[in-house]
Scaffold this motif. Sequence first.
Motif, PDB file in Angstrom:
ATOM      1  N   SER A   1       1.619  12.985  -3.321  1.00 48.87           N
ATOM      2  CA  SER A   1       2.252  11.690  -3.531  1.00 48.87           C
ATOM      3  C   SER A   1       2.286  10.985  -2.183  1.00 48.87           C
ATOM      4  CB  SER A   1       3.668  11.843  -4.081  1.00 48.87           C
ATOM      5  OG  SER A   1       4.237  10.568  -4.266  1.00 48.87           O
ATOM      6  N   GLY A   2       1.361  10.068  -1.980  1.00 46.42           N
ATOM      7  CA  GLY A   2       1.305   9.356  -0.706  1.00 46.42           C
ATOM      8  C   GLY A   2       1.019  10.289   0.446  1.00 46.42           C
ATOM      9  N   ILE A   3       1.900  10.293   1.448  1.00 45.32           N
ATOM     10  CA  ILE A   3       1.699  11.153   2.617  1.00 45.32           C
ATOM     11  C   ILE A   3       2.202  12.579   2.389  1.00 45.32           C
ATOM     12  CG2 ILE A   3       1.764   9.246   4.246  1.00 45.32           C
ATOM     13  CD1 ILE A   3       4.632  10.132   4.963  1.00 45.32           C
ATOM     14  N   TYR A   4       2.887  12.812   1.275  1.00 44.59           N
ATOM     15  CA  TYR A   4       3.428  14.138   0.990  1.00 44.59           C
ATOM     16  C   TYR A   4       2.441  14.923   0.139  1.00 44.59           C
ATOM     17  CZ  TYR A   4       7.613  11.941   2.684  1.00 44.59           C
ATOM     18  OH  TYR A   4       8.499  11.273   3.468  1.00 44.59           O
ATOM     19  N   LYS A   5       2.184  16.155   0.563  1.00 47.37           N
ATOM     20  CA  LYS A   5       1.203  16.995  -0.121  1.00 47.37           C
ATOM     21  C   LYS A   5       1.678  18.445  -0.071  1.00 47.37           C
ATOM     22  CE  LYS A   5      -3.643  18.275   0.360  1.00 47.37           C
ATOM     23  NZ  LYS A   5      -4.863  18.044   1.138  1.00 47.37           N
TER      24      LYS A   5
ATOM     25  N   LEU B   1       0.739   4.094  -2.978  1.00 45.69           N
ATOM     26  CA  LEU B   1       0.453   5.498  -2.672  1.00 45.69           C
ATOM     27  C   LEU B   1       1.554   6.434  -3.174  1.00 45.69           C
ATOM     28  CD1 LEU B   1      -1.020   5.286   0.917  1.00 45.69           C
ATOM     29  CD2 LEU B   1      -2.223   5.924  -1.171  1.00 45.69           C
ATOM     30  N   HIS B   2       2.799   5.997  -3.128  1.00 46.05           N
ATOM     31  CA  HIS B   2       3.911   6.843  -3.526  1.00 46.05           C
ATOM     32  C   HIS B   2       4.384   6.567  -4.950  1.00 46.05           C
ATOM     33  CE1 HIS B   2       4.149   7.171   0.863  1.00 46.05           C
ATOM     34  NE2 HIS B   2       4.581   8.387   0.608  1.00 46.05           N
ATOM     35  N   TYR B   3       3.729   5.681  -5.655  1.00 48.00           N
ATOM     36  CA  TYR B   3       4.174   5.260  -6.975  1.00 48.00           C
ATOM     37  C   TYR B   3       4.244   6.414  -7.966  1.00 48.00           C
ATOM     38  CZ  TYR B   3       4.428   2.782 -11.377  1.00 48.00           C
ATOM     39  OH  TYR B   3       4.817   2.355 -12.609  1.00 48.00           O
TER      40      TYR B   3
ATOM     41  N   ASN C   1       3.028  10.815  -8.804  1.00 47.10           N
ATOM     42  CA  ASN C   1       2.536  12.097  -8.326  1.00 47.10           C
ATOM     43  C   ASN C   1       1.183  12.390  -8.957  1.00 47.10           C
ATOM     44  OD1 ASN C   1       4.933  12.599  -6.927  1.00 47.10           O
ATOM     45  ND2 ASN C   1       5.884  13.508  -8.711  1.00 47.10           N
TER      46      ASN C   1
ATOM     47  N   LYS D   1      11.382  11.654  -3.280  1.00 45.28           N
ATOM     48  CA  LYS D   1      10.210  12.339  -2.736  1.00 45.28           C
ATOM     49  C   LYS D   1      10.444  12.680  -1.281  1.00 45.28           C
ATOM     50  CE  LYS D   1       7.314  10.176  -6.030  1.00 45.28           C
ATOM     51  NZ  LYS D   1       6.021   9.759  -6.433  1.00 45.28           N
TER      52      LYS D   1
ATOM     53  N   MET E   1       0.839  -1.212   0.000  1.00 42.91           N
ATOM     54  CA  MET E   1       0.000   0.000   0.000  1.00 42.91           C
ATOM     55  C   MET E   1       0.872   1.259   0.000  1.00 42.91           C
ATOM     56  SD  MET E   1      -3.564  -0.957   1.746  1.00 42.91           S
ATOM     57  CE  MET E   1      -3.947   0.698   1.820  1.00 42.91           C
ATOM     58  N   ALA E   2       1.950   1.261   0.759  1.00 40.75           N
ATOM     59  CA  ALA E   2       2.857   2.411   0.767  1.00 40.75           C
ATOM     60  C   ALA E   2       3.468   2.615  -0.616  1.00 40.75           C
ATOM     61  CB  ALA E   2       3.946   2.227   1.810  1.00 40.75           C
TER      62      ALA E   2
END
Length: 141
Positions: A44-48, A27-29, A31, A81, A23-24
Amino acid sequence: MKKNKKNWFWNIVIIVTLIVCTMAFVLHYKNWSKFEEGNFQVVSGIYKQRIPLDDIDSLSFVDKLPEMERKNGFSWLAKEKGVFKDSLTDTKVYVFVDDLRQQKLRIVHHDSLKLFVNFKDSIETDRIYKSLLTVLKDNVN
């Protein structure tokens, strides 16, 4: 019988770990970006990062990322990232790079905050650049 119970416990732990890691990765695969209510947003995943279009100071392409120190984030193959610290200016830099081999879009906003972004597809990066450039030109006029 005790042995079987221990095996089931560790099997469940391994399966849960694999699911979380998958899943991680998903989510980061890549942007995702969008223009919404006067803002440009990259996720991108947890980064916004959400940037008001009026606060963008400059926009340019760069071939290489500058020397930076990672505060948090990750690198994997050609991906980079996270949140970094520029070693020259000691400012916060957000990096959303799907392919280090391609050109990156450098966005400076709020006078000193930087964002480097590109997408796996260089056409998508160029489309975002042209859209942001159009908005910047409209704000100047």
